[in-house]
Design an enzyme around this catalytic site. Structure first.
Site, PDB file in Angstrom:
ATOM      1  N   GLY A  14      11.989  30.309 -29.466  1.00  0.00           N
ATOM      2  CA  GLY A  14      11.072  30.016 -28.369  1.00  0.00           C
ATOM      3  C   GLY A  14       9.965  29.056 -28.725  1.00  0.00           C
ATOM      4  O   GLY A  14       9.457  28.337 -27.852  1.00  0.00           O
TER       5      GLY A  14
ATOM      6  N   GLY B 155      17.025  30.735 -27.559  1.00  0.00           N
ATOM      7  CA  GLY B 155      16.909  30.207 -28.909  1.00  0.00           C
ATOM      8  C   GLY B 155      15.486  30.418 -29.424  1.00  0.00           C
ATOM      9  O   GLY B 155      14.765  31.279 -28.904  1.00  0.00           O
TER      10      GLY B 155
ATOM     11  N   THR C 214      18.347  35.771 -25.327  1.00  0.00           N
ATOM     12  CA  THR C 214      17.675  35.901 -24.041  1.00  0.00           C
ATOM     13  C   THR C 214      18.659  35.782 -22.883  1.00  0.00           C
ATOM     14  O   THR C 214      19.553  34.934 -22.902  1.00  0.00           O
ATOM     15  CB  THR C 214      16.635  34.773 -23.930  1.00  0.00           C
ATOM     16  OG1 THR C 214      15.674  34.980 -24.960  1.00  0.00           O
ATOM     17  CG2 THR C 214      15.966  34.769 -22.583  1.00  0.00           C
TER      18      THR C 214
ATOM     19  N   ARG D 293       3.463  38.356 -31.081  1.00  0.00           N
ATOM     20  CA  ARG D 293       4.073  37.048 -30.851  1.00  0.00           C
ATOM     21  C   ARG D 293       4.695  37.006 -29.442  1.00  0.00           C
ATOM     22  O   ARG D 293       5.365  37.934 -29.013  1.00  0.00           O
ATOM     23  CB  ARG D 293       5.135  36.794 -31.907  1.00  0.00           C
ATOM     24  CG  ARG D 293       5.904  35.461 -31.728  1.00  0.00           C
ATOM     25  CD  ARG D 293       7.210  35.639 -30.987  1.00  0.00           C
ATOM     26  NE  ARG D 293       8.034  34.438 -31.000  1.00  0.00           N
ATOM     27  CZ  ARG D 293       9.151  34.291 -30.315  1.00  0.00           C
ATOM     28  NH1 ARG D 293       9.600  35.269 -29.555  1.00  0.00           N
ATOM     29  NH2 ARG D 293       9.829  33.177 -30.372  1.00  0.00           N
ATOM     30  N   VAL D 294       4.435  35.929 -28.741  1.00  0.00           N
ATOM     31  CA  VAL D 294       5.039  35.733 -27.426  1.00  0.00           C
ATOM     32  C   VAL D 294       5.911  34.486 -27.507  1.00  0.00           C
ATOM     33  O   VAL D 294       5.477  33.451 -28.013  1.00  0.00           O
ATOM     34  CB  VAL D 294       3.955  35.561 -26.340  1.00  0.00           C
ATOM     35  CG1 VAL D 294       4.579  35.159 -25.007  1.00  0.00           C
ATOM     36  CG2 VAL D 294       3.162  36.859 -26.185  1.00  0.00           C
ATOM     37  N   GLY D 295       7.125  34.596 -27.008  1.00  0.00           N
ATOM     38  CA  GLY D 295       8.049  33.462 -27.050  1.00  0.00           C
ATOM     39  C   GLY D 295       7.957  32.627 -25.786  1.00  0.00           C
ATOM     40  O   GLY D 295       6.961  32.641 -25.054  1.00  0.00           O
ATOM     41  N   ASP D 296       9.012  31.890 -25.540  1.00  0.00           N
ATOM     42  CA  ASP D 296       9.057  30.993 -24.377  1.00  0.00           C
ATOM     43  C   ASP D 296       9.401  31.713 -23.080  1.00  0.00           C
ATOM     44  O   ASP D 296       9.033  31.246 -21.991  1.00  0.00           O
ATOM     45  CB  ASP D 296      10.111  29.907 -24.623  1.00  0.00           C
ATOM     46  CG  ASP D 296      11.503  30.511 -24.858  1.00  0.00           C
ATOM     47  OD1 ASP D 296      11.626  31.416 -25.719  1.00  0.00           O
ATOM     48  OD2 ASP D 296      12.463  30.088 -24.186  1.00  0.00           O
TER      49      ASP D 296
HETATM   50  N1  ASP Z   1      13.845  32.554 -26.718  1.00  0.00           N
HETATM   51  C1  ASP Z   1      13.634  33.897 -27.203  1.00  0.00           C
HETATM   52  C2  ASP Z   1      12.313  33.974 -27.914  1.00  0.00           C
HETATM   53  O1  ASP Z   1      11.984  33.054 -28.646  1.00  0.00           O
HETATM   54  C3  ASP Z   1      14.682  34.434 -28.091  1.00  0.00           C
HETATM   55  C4  ASP Z   1      16.079  33.914 -27.933  1.00  0.00           C
HETATM   56  O2  ASP Z   1      16.474  33.459 -26.859  1.00  0.00           O
HETATM   57  O3  ASP Z   1      16.845  33.951 -28.911  1.00  0.00           O
HETATM   58  O4  ASP Z   1      11.655  34.954 -27.779  1.00  0.00           O
END
Ligand code: ASP
Length: 344
Positions: free
Chosen positions: A253, A251, A199, A227-230
Site C-alpha cells: 500500500g 499490493g 486486499t 500502520r494504515v495502508g492504501d
Molecule cells: N494493499 C494492502 C495494504 O497495503 C495489502 C495488499 O493488498 O496486499 O494494506
C-alpha cells in the site's frame, strides 16, 4: 536465502517490441482504442477470492440492483470468508498480534466513506458505508472508528483466529521483529500467488450505468501497529467517478499512497487511456519512482471504465482478477505484469 531473477513478462514479449517502450512511448501519437461497451451490469474483483465476492455482488446487480449495494455485498462476503488470511475475520495480525482492518467504499458521484485500523468489528466495509451516509466525514480511524461502529449497532467481537495467532507466533520465532514489506512473500514462491490473496478490491457498474467500488483488507501481515495502508485512503486504494470509471489496488500500500495510484488510473482513463493502458502506465509510474524497490514488492491495479471495459496490470506475475456479468459468471483472468519474477 532465495534469489530472484526478473525479466520482462512473456505476455509483453509476445505482444511484440511495440508494446515494450511504454516508458518512453508518445501516448499522444495514437488515438485511444474505442471502448467496448457492455450491455448491462458487470462486477470485477481482485484475486481469486474475487469470484466469491462477485457472486455475492451479482445477486444484487443481476436483479437490477445498485452498484453501491453490490460492492458492499461483495466486500462483506470476503470479510466473512474463512479461507483468506488477508481480509476481515481470519486476517493476519500486525507486529504486536493485533488484527486491524481497513476499508473504503465510494460511488461514482464522489460520495465516500472509510475506516482505518478498526479492531473487533467484522464488517469494516459496512462501517465505512455508515461513515459515508451518516456522518459529515470521510475517514474514521482506530478507537474512534470502533466507537462509531458500536454506536451504529455493529457488534464488537474478537476476530483473531487460532490459525492467525499461530502464524503470528511462527513469524515471531524467525523474524527480527520487524514488519516485512510484502506479506505475500512470507511463505510462498511468488508474490500474489493463489495461497495469499490480498486486499479485496471490487468495482461494479449497474444497469443504469452507475459505478461504485469498495476495498477491504487486514493490510500487510506483521505491519507496525497503527500502520494504515492504501485501502481506506480514497484515491490510493480506490477511486470512482461516473464520468470516467473506477480503479482499485492491491499490493504494498505504501506504493499506492506515494502515487495516489487509483486516482492516477482514473485520471489516465479520463485522458483517453483504456483501463488496460491506464493500469499499465500507473504501474510504470511506480517503477520509475522506485526502480530498485519495485523488483521486490508487488503492486496490482484493476480498473473498469464507464462503458464496462475492464483492464488490469501488476508489477509482478501472479495477480488474477475475477469478472462477472450476464455472459460470464466465474471468469478468472491473469493480469499482465511488467516483470515476471522467478524463484530459483
Ligand atoms: N494493499 C494492502 C495494504 O497495503 C495489502 C495488499 O493488498 O496486499 O494494506
Amino acid at each position: 536465502m532465495t534469489s530472484r531473477r526478473s525479466f520482462l513478462h512473456s505476455s509483453l514479449l509476445a505482444a511484440g517490441a511495440a508494446a515494450l517502450p511504454a516508458f518512453a512511448a508518445d501516448k499522444t501519437a495514437a488515438p485511444p482504442p474505442a471502448p467496448k461497451a457492455i450491455d448491462g451490469a458487470r462486477v470485477v474483483s481482485t484475486w481469486d477470492f474475487g469470484v466469491g465476492a462477485n457472486q455475492a455482488a451479482w445477486k444484487r446487480l443481476g436483479e437490477g440492483g445498485a452498484a453501491l449495494d453490490a460492492v458492499e455485498a461483495g466486500a462483506r462476503w470476503a470479510e466473512a470468508d474463512l479461507c483468506n488470511s488477508t481480509v476481515g475475520r481470519c486476517g493476519n495480525p500486525d507486529r504486536d498480534g493485533v488484527l486491524t482492518l481497513d476499508a473504503s467504499i465510494m460511488d461514482g458521484d464522489g460520495r465516500c466513506g472509510a475506516v482505518a485500523a478498526l479492531e473487533d468489528i467484522a464488517h469494516p466495509v459496512s462501517v465505512a458505508r455508515r461513515v459515508m451516509e451518516r456522518t459529515p466525514h470521510v475517514l474514521l480511524a482506530g478507537a474512534g472508528a470502533q466507537q462509531f461502529a458500536v454506536e451504529q449497532g455493529f457488534a464488537k467481537e474478537p476476530l483473531l483466529t487460532d490459525k492467525a495467532r499461530a502464524a503470528w507466533n511462527e513469524w515471531r520465532k524467525t523474524s527480527q521483529y520487524q514488519p516485512v514489506i510484502n506479506a505475500e512473500r512470507l511463505d510462498h514462491a511468488r508474490p500474489g500467488d493463489k495461497h495469499n490473496h490480498d486486499t479485496l478490491g471490487i468495482l461494479a457498474i449497474d444497469r443504469s450505468g452507475k459505478l461504485a467500488g469498495a476495498c477491504t483488507t487486514s493490510g500487510m501481515a506483521w505491519k507496525l501497529h497503527g500502520r494504515v495502508g492504501d485501502s481506506p485512503i480514497v484515491g490510493a486504494g480506490l477511486y470512482v467517478d461516473n464520468d470516467v470509471g473506477a480503479a482499485t489496488a492491491s499490493g504494498v500500500g505504501e506504493e499506492m499512497l506515494r502515487n495516489a495510484a487509483s486516482f492516477l488510473v482514473v485520471e489516465l482513463m479520463r485522458q483517453g487511456r483504456s483501463p488496460d493502458e491506464a493500469c499499465r502506465e500507473a504501474i510504470e509510474r511506480v517503477v520509475r519512482k522506485r526502480p530498485q524497490a519495485s523488483k521486490t514488492l508487488q503492486v496490482c491495479f484493476l480498473a473498469i471504465d464507464k462503458h464496462g471495459e475492464v483492464g488490469a496490470h501488476a508489477l509482478h506475475r501472479g495477480f488474477v482478477y475475477a469478472v462477472c456479468d450476464a455472459g460470464k459468471r466465474d471468469a478468472l483472468l491473469d493480469a499482465p505484469s511488467v516483470y515476471a519474477t522467478e524463484q530459483t
